[in-house]
Design a protein around this motif. Structure first.
Motif, PDB file in Angstrom:
ATOM      1  N   ILE A   5       0.928  -0.862   0.372  1.00  0.00           N
ATOM      2  CA  ILE A   5       0.337   0.287  -0.037  1.00  0.00           C
ATOM      3  C   ILE A   5       0.979   1.071   0.203  1.00  0.00           C
ATOM      4  CG2 ILE A   5      -1.673   1.628   1.182  1.00  0.00           C
ATOM      5  CD1 ILE A   5      -2.890  -1.533   2.330  1.00  0.00           C
ATOM      6  N   LYS A  22      -6.982   0.095   3.178  1.00  0.00           N
ATOM      7  CA  LYS A  22      -6.529   0.458   2.138  1.00  0.00           C
ATOM      8  C   LYS A  22      -7.139   2.052   2.465  1.00  0.00           C
ATOM      9  CE  LYS A  22      -4.713   0.206  -2.014  1.00  0.00           C
ATOM     10  NZ  LYS A  22      -4.480  -0.063  -4.088  1.00  0.00           N
ATOM     11  N   LYS A  23      -8.470   1.805   1.762  1.00  0.00           N
ATOM     12  CA  LYS A  23      -9.171   3.663   1.482  1.00  0.00           C
ATOM     13  C   LYS A  23      -8.499   4.176   1.993  1.00  0.00           C
ATOM     14  CE  LYS A  23     -12.201   1.955  -1.712  1.00  0.00           C
ATOM     15  NZ  LYS A  23     -13.781   2.550  -1.573  1.00  0.00           N
ATOM     16  N   PHE A  67       1.142   4.211  -3.163  1.00  0.00           N
ATOM     17  CA  PHE A  67       0.814   5.336  -2.789  1.00  0.00           C
ATOM     18  C   PHE A  67       2.301   5.908  -3.424  1.00  0.00           C
ATOM     19  CE2 PHE A  67       0.984   9.467  -0.090  1.00  0.00           C
ATOM     20  CZ  PHE A  67      -0.621   9.753   0.148  1.00  0.00           C
ATOM     21  N   ASN A 116      -4.793   5.207   2.968  1.00  0.00           N
ATOM     22  CA  ASN A 116      -4.611   6.214   2.005  1.00  0.00           C
ATOM     23  C   ASN A 116      -4.982   7.910   2.063  1.00  0.00           C
ATOM     24  OD1 ASN A 116      -3.366   4.410   0.238  1.00  0.00           O
ATOM     25  ND2 ASN A 116      -5.123   3.950  -0.521  1.00  0.00           N
TER      26      ASN A 116
END
Length: 376
Positions: free
Chosen positions: A204, A327-328, A208, A331
């Motif tokens: 991740i 993940k959302k 990013f 981020n």
């Protein structure tokens, strides 16, 4: 047993003389001598090496002469303590339960333990009374009120909250660049080059960083694992910039001070960086997973700790932490925490971070305690 003893005799550093000191450092492993010297400065102290790194010929001869080879390690240790005749014995190895029983045999000596890292259930359970003897020290310098409350359930001591002894020796430095650094917890004895937990987090973070053109570095605890760790990430196409490692005292703190945001999965260094007024993001993936997940991913002997352990129970998400691999959410928090100015971030979350880990600049409370004891 005989072979081990012979190896110690061959590879130990030998000393012929022993000086009496008011302070004795119990276990001189690693950088403990340097840390204590840096704080005590002009105060002289002796060191008891309990792993065979250094042996005193006179004490060993005296121990064998009076007690023979039975219980040699314990008798050598006790003989050295008697010969040094200290007022204070200090240890940074606060996971050594044997240290917490010495007060029963040396009641006139002041025993001091200093918290050396975060502690999971496995370590905390070791302090439980198993031989009708409650572990005891005179003073225990700890990270936070959470650890004070947890440790005092099983240990008799006067608890003093100072945060991290190590981090208290490092100067605070604010940085507002865009660089990220991830703190790896990979140990030498773990089977995989990169643990499952870190691999998923780095996927991740790498993604990013690549999309947003941000530098992502990684700091390792052991330089010996750098090559396999680096190769594994490269072969699995995980984006990163550099991998750093060093065993020099306080070098990890100095690495991390130069980054905008420090990311970790619940390491001691992560919490210590909070006390150094840095922006820190905790992704404690694995901490709320099942026992089956732990065994499947080669974590059979310890649990990954949830954020804020032993406090913050039930708080699985917050402004700079998550206990899941969302993940959302990760981020979103990355963007939010990167954008905010370091000083503004520290002021906004001051109450939270001070609860997690305190700070005692240059260990003033510890030093004052030592001076008070020595004056008596």
């Amino acid at each position: 047993m005989i072979l081990k003893f012979c190896n110690i005799l061959i590879y130990s550093k030998w000393k012929m003389f022993l000086k009496k000191s008011d302070i004795l450092l119990y276990d001189g492993e690693g950088n403990h001598y340097k840390k204590l010297s840096k704080t005590l400065k002009s105060v002289n102290f002796s060191t008891l090496y309990i792993r065979g790194e250094e042996l005193n010929f006179y004490i060993l001869f005296k121990t064998i002469f009076f007690y023979g080879f039975k219980n040699l390690k314990k008798n050598y240790k006790y003989q050295l303590i008697k010969s040094v005749n200290p007022k204070i014995i200090i240890t940074f190895i606060d996971t050594n339960i044997g240290f917490f029983n010495l007060k029963y045999d040396f009641p006139k000596i002041v025993f001091i333990a200093i918290q050396s890292g975060i502690k999971g259930k496995e370590i905390l359970d070791n302090y439980k009374n198993k031989k009708n003897k409650k572990p005891i020290v005179d003073y225990y310098f700890v990270y936070s009120k959470f650890y004070k409350e947890e440790l005092k359930k099983n240990i008799s001591a006067k608890f003093i909250i100072i945060g991290s002894f190590n981090a208290n020796l490092v100067k605070i430095k604010h940085t507002n660049n865009k660089k990220l650094i991830f703190i790896s917890k990979q140990a030498k004895n773990i089977i995989q080059p990169v643990p499952k937990q870190e691999y998923e987090i780095l996927k991740i973070l790498g993604n990013f960083s690549k999309i947003n053109n941000i530098k992502l570095d990684i700091v390792l605890k052991h330089k010996e694992i750098k090559t396999p760790y680096q190769n594994f990430l490269t072969n699995n196409k995980i984006f990163f910039s550099n991998i750093k490692s060093s065993s020099v005292l306080n070098s990890s703190y100095k690495f991390c001070r130069n980054y905008n945001l420090i990311i970790n999965s619940g390491s001691t260094l992560g919490y210590e960086m909070l006390s150094l007024k840095k922006k820190v993001f905790f992704i404690c993936y694995g901490s709320i997973e099942s026992n089956r997940w732990h065994y499947k991913n080669h974590y059979p002997n310890f649990r990954i700790l949830r954020f804020g352990h032993p406090g913050f129970k039930g708080q699985n998400k917050g402004p700079f932490w998550t206990n899941s691999l969302d993940k959302k959410y990760i981020n979103r928090l990355l963007i939010k925490n990167i954008k905010i100015n370091t000083l503004s971030w520290c002021n906004r979350y001051k109450k939270l971070t001070n609860t997690l880990i305190s700070r005692d600049e240059n260990n003033k409370k510890f030093l004052q305690t030592i001076k008070t004891i020595l004056k008596k």
